[in-house]
Motif scaffolding. Structure first.
Motif, PDB file in Angstrom:
ATOM      1  N   UNK A  70      -8.836  -7.359  -5.693  1.00  0.00           N
ATOM      2  CA  UNK A  70      -9.676  -7.996  -4.678  1.00  0.00           C
ATOM      3  C   UNK A  70      -9.022  -7.878  -3.299  1.00  0.00           C
ATOM      4  N   UNK A  71      -9.831  -7.587  -2.317  1.00  0.00           N
ATOM      5  CA  UNK A  71      -9.328  -7.439  -0.956  1.00  0.00           C
ATOM      6  C   UNK A  71      -8.819  -8.757  -0.410  1.00  0.00           C
ATOM      7  N   UNK A  72      -7.617  -8.727   0.151  1.00  0.00           N
ATOM      8  CA  UNK A  72      -7.043  -9.904   0.811  1.00  0.00           C
ATOM      9  C   UNK A  72      -7.180  -9.699   2.323  1.00  0.00           C
ATOM     10  N   UNK A  73      -8.133 -10.392   2.918  1.00  0.00           N
ATOM     11  CA  UNK A  73      -8.408 -10.211   4.343  1.00  0.00           C
ATOM     12  C   UNK A  73      -7.192 -10.524   5.200  1.00  0.00           C
ATOM     13  N   UNK A  74      -6.418 -11.522   4.804  1.00  0.00           N
ATOM     14  CA  UNK A  74      -5.237 -11.876   5.594  1.00  0.00           C
ATOM     15  C   UNK A  74      -4.216 -10.742   5.588  1.00  0.00           C
ATOM     16  N   UNK A  75      -4.059 -10.073   4.436  1.00  0.00           N
ATOM     17  CA  UNK A  75      -3.132  -8.941   4.354  1.00  0.00           C
ATOM     18  C   UNK A  75      -3.648  -7.760   5.178  1.00  0.00           C
ATOM     19  N   UNK A  76      -4.962  -7.531   5.126  1.00  0.00           N
ATOM     20  CA  UNK A  76      -5.567  -6.453   5.918  1.00  0.00           C
ATOM     21  C   UNK A  76      -5.340  -6.699   7.397  1.00  0.00           C
ATOM     22  N   UNK A  77      -5.567  -7.953   7.820  1.00  0.00           N
ATOM     23  CA  UNK A  77      -5.380  -8.294   9.231  1.00  0.00           C
ATOM     24  C   UNK A  77      -3.910  -8.160   9.629  1.00  0.00           C
ATOM     25  N   UNK A  78      -3.006  -8.606   8.766  1.00  0.00           N
ATOM     26  CA  UNK A  78      -1.576  -8.546   9.065  1.00  0.00           C
ATOM     27  C   UNK A  78      -1.092  -7.098   9.195  1.00  0.00           C
ATOM     28  N   UNK A  79      -1.532  -6.226   8.274  1.00  0.00           N
ATOM     29  CA  UNK A  79      -1.158  -4.814   8.343  1.00  0.00           C
ATOM     30  C   UNK A  79      -1.705  -4.182   9.620  1.00  0.00           C
ATOM     31  N   UNK A  80      -2.952  -4.518   9.947  1.00  0.00           N
ATOM     32  CA  UNK A  80      -3.553  -3.986  11.166  1.00  0.00           C
ATOM     33  C   UNK A  80      -2.809  -4.417  12.403  1.00  0.00           C
ATOM     34  N   UNK A  81      -2.412  -5.679  12.454  1.00  0.00           N
ATOM     35  CA  UNK A  81      -1.681  -6.188  13.615  1.00  0.00           C
ATOM     36  C   UNK A  81      -0.299  -5.558  13.714  1.00  0.00           C
ATOM     37  N   UNK A  82       0.352  -5.396  12.575  1.00  0.00           N
ATOM     38  CA  UNK A  82       1.697  -4.816  12.564  1.00  0.00           C
ATOM     39  C   UNK A  82       1.690  -3.393  13.122  1.00  0.00           C
ATOM     40  N   UNK A  83       0.785  -2.553  12.619  1.00  0.00           N
ATOM     41  CA  UNK A  83       0.760  -1.158  13.050  1.00  0.00           C
ATOM     42  C   UNK A  83       0.129  -1.017  14.442  1.00  0.00           C
TER      43      UNK A  83
END
Length: 514
Positions: A377-390
């Motif tokens: 299942x997609x974890x939106x918080x992880x997606x957002x965190x990865x996006x912010x990091x890169x």
């Protein structure tokens, strides 16, 4: 309303007076002044998002200014669309190719005639002949009856330029016209532009390439944050002054210092006698861990096809690929990604990013395991965190990682495409024109990023049509000609003339006439 036409031969052909443009609450232009003289090549410079394309779209009637005046040949005009601009003698070659894919090369070049209702009675043999003559001016012998969607991006760019050359222009605007062209193709284009200049046509030339600006342009105007920051004759400014006006700061070392591994270092990637029987006819090379390897060559030489075969995007008929000494079986791109080989396409719009998806969704698109739970299942918080990091690592300028990639400038879209690859933690990155359409500040940032990745042990392959980029960034260069290796050049032996000689097969005397 009109004003008296100036009688001075030095009077502007085109003037923009105090141009403002807002898109909702967002300000794109804030009181820009710009002038273009007859028989002048005028460079328009600035970082991505500075307002260059918006200003040109206002001249072409695509956008209407929020305030300010456009004066053409001394007369104030309101340009209500591209067709009106064409009737006024204004032609625009867009940075993003806008051709009709299911029409032929000739039909696209003369689309203003075909779309005008003459298509049913068109003499297509004559149309093809006329198209061939226009393409010949650009040094091309493309088959005029071919569909445009069958052509690679570089040839589509030439068709776009040829289309503009058929218009009876007083003002010709070119937005990054050489971004997809090689050195020889660019040289042919500039010969045409200087002929047009001699005929009194005013040319607005948008480019991030300093060498082109200082070799071919008469004046330069710099936009920064939607304002005109500088306007001066090219003879009165240096590249450093121009860059400082664009970015508002000194860039320091434009290219990062090189630190290639020793010649005895163990190869990370080995490509052995690979070929497809069409564009590539048996190429071998190796890439060492921590190395930046450049691949140069003319359009159609087989550079992109070579990279596509290595990463499973193109069928191979011979040869093999090894990673860390282990033979790989790569039937499709997913196999390459699993082995740690990632590819950046030269066509950002078609194969680099998902324009209607958010920045975060793009960045995580090929790294679902990093943003998913153990149940998938997609974890939106992880997606957002990865996006912010890169986004932070690459300096992506956006309204946030939830905004659509379509809302970003071209340079920031390119950074998103690179971040998408970095999210997969690759061992090898094959970068096809990684700085195409990217401003000078962002280019330097990408160069330093690629070198930093090499320092971390990633093997980096850079395919580029910009010889200064190959020379300034890469530890070695592999030159491809007609699907074969024409030569391999170490960093200390690289020169533009030497690389061009290998790429074209020309001797030094012939190069002087290019």
């Amino acid at each position: 309303m009109s004003v008296d036409r100036p009688s001075s031969p030095d009077a502007p052909l085109l003037e923009l007076r105090g141009i403002h443009k807002h898109f909702g609450a967002a300000r794109a232009l804030a009181g820009v002044h710009f002038s273009l003289r007859r028989g002048e090549i005028h460079a328009l410079c600035g970082e991505n998002g500075a307002g260059k394309s918006t200003l040109m779209k206002i001249i072409d009637g695509i956008h209407q200014p929020s305030a300010g005046d456009i004066v053409l040949e001394g007369e104030k005009v309101v340009i209500d669309g591209p067709a009106h601009a064409m009737r006024l003698g204004i032609g625009l070659v867009h940075q993003e190719i806008a051709l009709c894919g299911d029409a032929t090369v000739a039909e696209n070049i003369f689309m203003h005639e075909v779309a005008g209702g003459a298509g049913a009675w068109m003499d297509y043999a004559a149309l093809n002949e006329r198209a061939s003559r226009v393409l010949a001016k650009l040094g091309q012998d493309l088959a005029p009856h071919r569909r445009v969607d069958e052509l690679p991006i570089c040839q589509q760019q030439l068709v776009e330029i040829a289309k503009a050359l058929t218009l009876d222009c007083k003002v010709l605007i070119l937005d990054e016209p050489t971004a997809a062209l090689t050195e020889l193709e660019s040289a042919a284009l500039f010969r045409v532009l200087h002929d047009l200049k001699a005929q009194g046509i005013g040319i607005i030339y948008i480019s991030h390439r300093m060498a082109e600006i200082f070799t071919h342009c008469d004046r330069a105007t710099v936009l920064r944050d939607g304002r005109d920051a500088l306007c001066a004759p090219i003879a009165d400014v240096s590249p450093d002054v121009l860059v400082r006006a664009m970015v508002g700061r000194d860039l320091g070392n434009y290219f990062p210092p090189k630190a290639a591994p020793g010649a005895d270092a163990v190869p990370l990637l080995e490509v052995l006698d690979i070929g497809d029987g069409e564009c590539v006819h048996g190429i071998s090379f190796s890439l060492r861990q921590g190395e930046v390897l450049g691949i140069a060559g003319l359009m159609g030489a087989g550079r992109t096809e070579l990279a596509e075969m290595v990463c499973g995007l193109r069928r191979t008929r011979r040869g093999s690929v090894r990673l860390n000494g282990r033979p790989l079986t790569i039937g499709q791109y997913g196999d390459a990604l699993r082995h740690g080989i990632a590819y950046l396409s030269e066509d950002r719009k078609a194969a680099g990013v998902f324009l209607e998806m958010s920045v975060a969704q793009n960045i995580s698109a090929m790294a679902s395991e990093r943003v998913s739970s153990r149940w998938g299942l997609l974890r939106r918080s992880a997606e957002r965190s990865l996006g912010e990091q890169l986004s932070e690592q690459l300096g992506i300028k956006s309204a946030g990682t939830s905004c659509e990639v379509a809302s970003l400038s071209g340079g920031n879209q390119q950074k998103v495409a690179i971040a998408k690859l970095l999210a997969t933690n690759p061992a090898v990155m094959l970068m096809d024109e990684p700085t195409r359409g990217v401003d000078v500040g962002a280019k330097s940032e990408i160069h330093h990023l690629l070198r930093e990745l090499a320092h971390q042990g990633v093997g980096v392959v850079v395919i580029s049509s910009e010889l200064p980029e190959i020379i300034g960034l890469c530890d070695r260069a592999l030159v491809i000609r007609e699907g074969l290796v024409a030569g391999e050049v170490p960093a200390h032996e690289m020169s533009e003339e030497g690389l061009l000689r290998l790429a074209s097969g020309l001797v030094a005397k012939e190069l002087m006439n290019v």
